[in-house]
Design an enzyme around this catalytic site. Structure first.
Site, PDB file in Angstrom:
ATOM      1  N   GLU A 225       4.412  42.622  39.538  1.00 56.67           N
ATOM      2  CA  GLU A 225       3.370  41.840  39.641  1.00 56.67           C
ATOM      3  C   GLU A 225       2.836  41.287  38.161  1.00 56.67           C
ATOM      4  O   GLU A 225       2.468  42.023  37.452  1.00 56.67           O
ATOM      5  CB  GLU A 225       2.145  42.943  40.067  1.00 56.67           C
ATOM      6  CG  GLU A 225       2.254  43.669  41.683  1.00 56.67           C
ATOM      7  CD  GLU A 225       2.285  42.576  42.724  1.00 56.67           C
ATOM      8  OE1 GLU A 225       1.443  41.745  42.226  1.00 56.67           O
ATOM      9  OE2 GLU A 225       2.625  42.893  43.675  1.00 56.67           O
ATOM     10  N   CYS A 259      -5.539  38.607  36.318  1.00 57.05           N
ATOM     11  CA  CYS A 259      -4.419  37.822  36.591  1.00 57.05           C
ATOM     12  C   CYS A 259      -4.435  36.702  37.356  1.00 57.05           C
ATOM     13  O   CYS A 259      -3.778  35.843  37.417  1.00 57.05           O
ATOM     14  CB  CYS A 259      -3.345  38.737  36.829  1.00 57.05           C
ATOM     15  SG  CYS A 259      -3.930  39.634  38.456  1.00 57.05           S
TER      16      CYS A 259
END
Ligand code: NAD
Length: 483
Positions: A225, A259
């Protein structure tokens, strides 16, 4: 494994049996099968829920210590997301665990043909610091739901949350099954020398390379991720005031350290002329005229990260039109917007991951799409427009981990949507059922009896062409029966 990081490296191992004794304990527990029954998984998930609910104040305090995270943002992006995920997993666990029956051919019509989800074993979860609770425990929900044991490695940079997790997790979850390992890069490298059955890594692209190298030694499957530069693209007729408010919220939430934060904005010069005043107004409405005194704005996580961001800002040739102020001692950077930023600007070299928003102008929809497609596939892509043709065109002609029209970051709140990147922004996904799947092996099962032995005879030697014709038919799609 909780408590201070071990002084020496964990023993470098190449086989299951040589594992460090603490890992050995987890592996023995896994082999005993106690993590497999639905009731065990359910109990652990409920215990995790209790941990979050009973320690909310302590958790909020730790998050504030680490990032000056406003309580409101912490509740929304850490606690609510986590408890929603837990509720979702607890309510769906039974159905996720059911065998999934598949279509059968004539040759297999009396057999039981199904996909059985089985746990992978002992998995490793490595988390970053920006949402230090959520990004540590959300993958753990998937790992527990799928029946695994887990080693959990919080980020050493968000120290208060790391300390709290090391204290709380062993109190609420089975210590035979789940262990917290503390430490930074060196401890993590040592940990990675051990063999795991899956590594779930959230963090930067550069560290992901060393994770992959370590995983390759044992051929361990990996979920990555990662981050990257998420574009926001504003094009055509658009409600500019609402777009600016949504963009400002998505970008400056957690001081831009998300993110999925819009990393930069693309728009035409004409749109920029109306967008900049709207962004300025939204920022003033949200954080006042002196954002440093506003309690709703987080701080940069560490002096090192503050310096990195200030270096980027200092090297940028763009023009600051909002913000730009900073204070090193307070790890503060004002929400900052820049125009006249070019493709080769310092701010476009790497993921910004802070409260700095460059605007790049493009001449047309096609040029904007080309700009996006010339770069790494982003973790998320945001398009703002009143025109569905614009939104559909960007949706169809680009690739990204997630896609949202007329908003930002909100897609990650839905456990029904897979969360993850594509290409350079990551491999694999989680949230909801997708997390359960990530931590499960899909075992192909065919339980056969002794029926249809004459039909089976068709495949045995001596081989003959006429037998082949019948076989083609009994195994083929035309004889397929729905399950
Ligand atoms: P990081 O890669 O520096 O650290 C993440 C974890 O890796 C930490 O637990 C750390 O201790 C460990 N680590 C650091 N260096 C290591 C090394 N050399 N070897 C082994 N382990 C090491 O990442 P970060 O700075 O904590 O997080 C920021 C990055 O993470 C950004 O790029 C951001 O976009 C990305 N991110 C992605 C997601 C997502 O869900 N896709 C979420 C949050 C952050």
């Amino acid at each position: 494994l909780s408590g201070p990081a071990p002084s020496g490296p964990l023993s470098p191992v190449g086989s299951y049996c040589q594992c460090d004794f603490r890992l050995k304990k987890l592996r023995a527990t896994f082999r005993s099968g106690i993590t497999v029954p639905e009731q065990f998984r359910r109990t652990q998930l409920n215990n995790l829920m209790a941990m979050v609910n009973e320690n909310e104040e302590q958790i909020l305090k730790a998050l504030h210590q680490d990032l000056a995270k406003p309580k409101f943002e912490a509740i929304l992006s850490e606690l609510v997301i986590l408890t929603n995920e837990l509720h979702y997993a607890i309510s769906n666990l039974r159905s996720w665990m059911q065998p999934e029956y598949v279509s059968k051919s004539l040759a297999t019509r009396f057999d039981d043909c199904f996909v059985q989800r089985e746990p992978l074993g002992v998995v490793l979860i490595i988390a970053p610091w920006n949402y230090p609770l959520q990004l540590l425990l959300l993958p753990l929900v998937g790992a527990i739901a799928a029946g695994n044991c887990a080693v959990i490695k919080p980020s050493e940079i968000s120290l208060a949350t790391e300390n709290l997790m090391a204290e709380l997790i062993p109190r609420y979850l089975s210590q035979d099954c789940y262990a917290v390992v503390r430490g930074g890069p060196e401890e993590t490298k040592a940990l990675l020398e051990n063999r795991f059955d899956h590594i779930f890594y959230t963090g930067s692209q550069s560290v992901a390379r060393s994770i992959l190298q370590a995983a390759s030694v044992h051929l361990t499957p990996v979920t990555l991720e990662l981050g990257g530069k998420c574009p926001g693209f504003i094009y055509g007729h658009v409600n500019i005031v609402a777009a600016a408010r949504r963009l400002v919220w998505a970008k400056f939430f957690n001081a831009g350290q998300s993110c999925v934060a819009p990393d930069y904005l693309l728009c035409t010069r004409a749109t920029q002329d109306t967008l900049v005043p709207a962004l300025r107004q939204a920022l003033e409405d949200f954080y006042g005229t002196n954002p440093q005194t506003c309690p709703d704005l987080s701080r940069i996580v560490s002096p090192r990260h503050w310096t990195r961001l200030m270096n980027l800002l200092g090297r940028s040739k763009g023009k600051v039109v909002v913000g730009g102020e900073s204070n090193e001692e307070d790890k503060y950077i004002a929400p900052t917007v820049l125009v006249d930023v070019t493709e080769d600007d310092a701010l476009m070299e790497e993921e910004i991951f802070g409260p700095i928003l460059p605007i790049i102008t493009v001449e047309s929809l096609e040029k904007g799409i080309e700009f996006i497609n010339c770069r790494e596939k982003p973790l998320a892509l945001y398009v703002f427009s009143d025109e569905s043709s614009v939104i559909n065109m960007v949706l169809e002609k680009t690739s990204s981990g997630g896609f949202v029209s007329n908003d930002g970051i909100i897609h990650m709140s839905l456990p029904g949507l897979p969360f993850g990147g594509v290409g350079g922004s990551g491999w694999g996904s989680y949230h909801g059922r997708w997390g359960f799947e990530t931590f499960s092996h899909r075992k192909a099962c065919m339980l056969r009896g002794w029926a249809l032995e004459r039909l089976n005879g068709l495949r045995y030697p001596p081989y003959r062409d006429d037998k082949l014709g019948w076989l083609r038919w009994t195994l083929g799609c035309t004889s397929m029966l729905r399950c």
